[in-house]
Design an enzyme around this catalytic site. Structure first.
Site, PDB file in Angstrom:
ATOM      1  CG  ASN A   1       0.380  -0.147   2.406  1.00  0.00           C
ATOM      2  OD1 ASN A   1       0.729  -0.803   2.612  1.00  0.00           O
ATOM      3  ND2 ASN A   1      -0.796  -0.082   3.685  1.00  0.00           N
TER       4      ASN A   1
ATOM      5  CG  ASP B   1      -2.633  -4.709  10.771  1.00  0.00           C
ATOM      6  OD1 ASP B   1      -2.191  -5.203   9.580  1.00  0.00           O
ATOM      7  OD2 ASP B   1      -4.207  -4.666  10.568  1.00  0.00           O
TER       8      ASP B   1
END
Length: 416
Positions: free
Chosen positions: A95, A305
């Site tokens: 990303n 995460d």
């Protein structure tokens, strides 16, 4: 020749003949050369109170910002943050801007990272620019070093595209990551759909949005074969779906993010945007089911995460704030608090095998790949413990147990 001497280190490595023994460990030129009851000489002596050592930590979902979002995080500072937090290896999400969706983009990332300092494996995008319509250069990216393909936290809505991707990747044993959320059912909601979030007036995402997507993905996987990884499980029923799929012999692995085994949606009462993450925080019933699935091995791995987000996008009203929380700095402490030192060291090292990555071992003549920590130290996690450029941690203010001293990888030591 550089050398490090770890004094009175309790070794946590079930694969080592020294497991649970307290020893002095000598590392010379990046290799473990001696493990004995007492050693004396080295260039640098590392002596810490209640020192424990395991193989270097690994995480399956880390995001930085370079290239394109350097205000969130750079590769250089991200590496320092990881190493000081005990991590010597992780998967880097695609990303970025531009998205990591070509052979050259994968190679660019690898050229920016010194493999002697850390082992970073890029993930490539599944579709071009995460568009969900056109498959990216999957084979070429794998040849360049990508270990899997993931449209980061973007669901693969097109079932036929998902089927074709699995069939195509079988030819080169590619690994498909599929974010578990049906975007049409989730809509624009930002939190879990439950009695509490309805009471405080927030539109919710039902568990069904996750479970329906997982059921679809597993049904297609059973038809096509191939390898599938489902990140960020967050509901009790999702665990049951994975359990049944594994019983059928399907090649599926899964992860759960640390916030989902630590918090529940009740935290949203404060409307604090640090609790705005994807998937959303769920109920106590879901949280307990996820923790039990980690203990039972149904869930293959935990992930911090790690997702940096700059203050301009995070420090806003809840509905306008961006999703995401950093997690590298607090990861060991959270896992240790929940599961204890031995289980924590297993959960933070073993997942490498799920991605075909080289594992390490604490033994003579082995490459030094070590995390150093004290599992008994208690503290409150604060901004002073954060090395990331951004400070958007969901764990700020939480009482945690376990302090990381740093990591040794090859012939470098990064101290926390």
């Amino acid at each position: 020749m550089s050398s490090f001497l770890l004094k009175s280190a309790k070794i946590l490595d079930p694969e080592s003949s020294y497991h649970l023994q307290t020893k002095d460990i000598l590392v010379e030129d990046g290799v473990i050369t001696k493990i004995e009851d007492s050693l004396l000489n080295a260039d640098q002596i590392l002596s810490f109170k209640n020192l424990h050592v395991s193989c270097g930590f690994f995480d399956s979902s880390v995001s930085f910002g370079e290239p394109g979002f350097e205000e969130r995080e750079t590769l250089a500072n991200g590496v320092i943050t990881a190493r000081k937090s005990g991590f010597t290896s992780f998967l880097l999400n695609p990303n970025l801007n531009p998205v990591t969706d070509t052979n050259s983009a994968v190679k660019f990332l690898q050229q920016q990272i010194d493999p002697q300092l850390i082992d970073i494996k890029p993930l490539g995008a599944l579709t071009k620019g995460f568009d969900g319509k056109n498959l990216a250069e999957l084979y070429d990216m794998q040849m360049a070093g990508a270990v899997g393909f993931y449209d980061f936290k973007t669901p693969v809505a097109d079932a036929n595209l998902f089927k074709i991707a699995l069939q195509y990747m079988k030819s080169f044993e590619g690994l498909l990551f599929s974010y578990p959320q049906d975007k049409y059912i989730a809509g624009r909601a930002q939190v879990n759909e439950d009695e509490f979030t309805t009471y405080i007036g927030l539109k919710g995402i039902p568990n069904l949005a996750e479970e329906l997507q997982i059921a679809r993905d597993l049904y297609i996987l059973e038809y096509t074969g191939g390898k599938l990884h489902i990140p960020n499980l967050s509901t009790k029923a999702s665990v049951e779906l994975i359990k049944k799929a594994k019983a059928k012999g399907l090649q599926v692995t899964c992860s759960v993010a640390l916030p989902h085994v630590f918090f529940t949606s009740d935290m949203l009462e404060s409307f604090d945007s640090k609790y705005k993450i994807l998937p959303p925080l769920r109920t106590q019933k879901d949280t307990e089911a996820l923790k039990n699935a980690v203990k039972d091995g149904v869930i293959d791995m935990l992930t911090c995460d790690h997702e940096p987000m700059d203050e301009e996008h995070k420090a806003l009203e809840f509905e306008n704030a961006s999703y995401g929380s950093i997690g590298l700095e607090s990861a060991f402490s959270v896992v240790n608090t929940l599961f204890g030192a031995e289980k924590a060291s297993e959960l933070l090292t073993k997942p490498k095998t799920n991605f075909g990555l080289q594992t390490s071992k604490i033994d003579l003549k082995q490459r030094a790949d070590l995390s150093l920590f004290d599992p008994d130290s208690e503290y409150t996690f604060q901004k002073q413990h954060i090395f990331s450029k951004t400070k958007n941690s969901i764990f700020l203010g939480e009482s945690l147990k376990g302090k990381v001293f740093g990591s040794i990888y090859n012939d470098s030591f990064y101290e926390n």
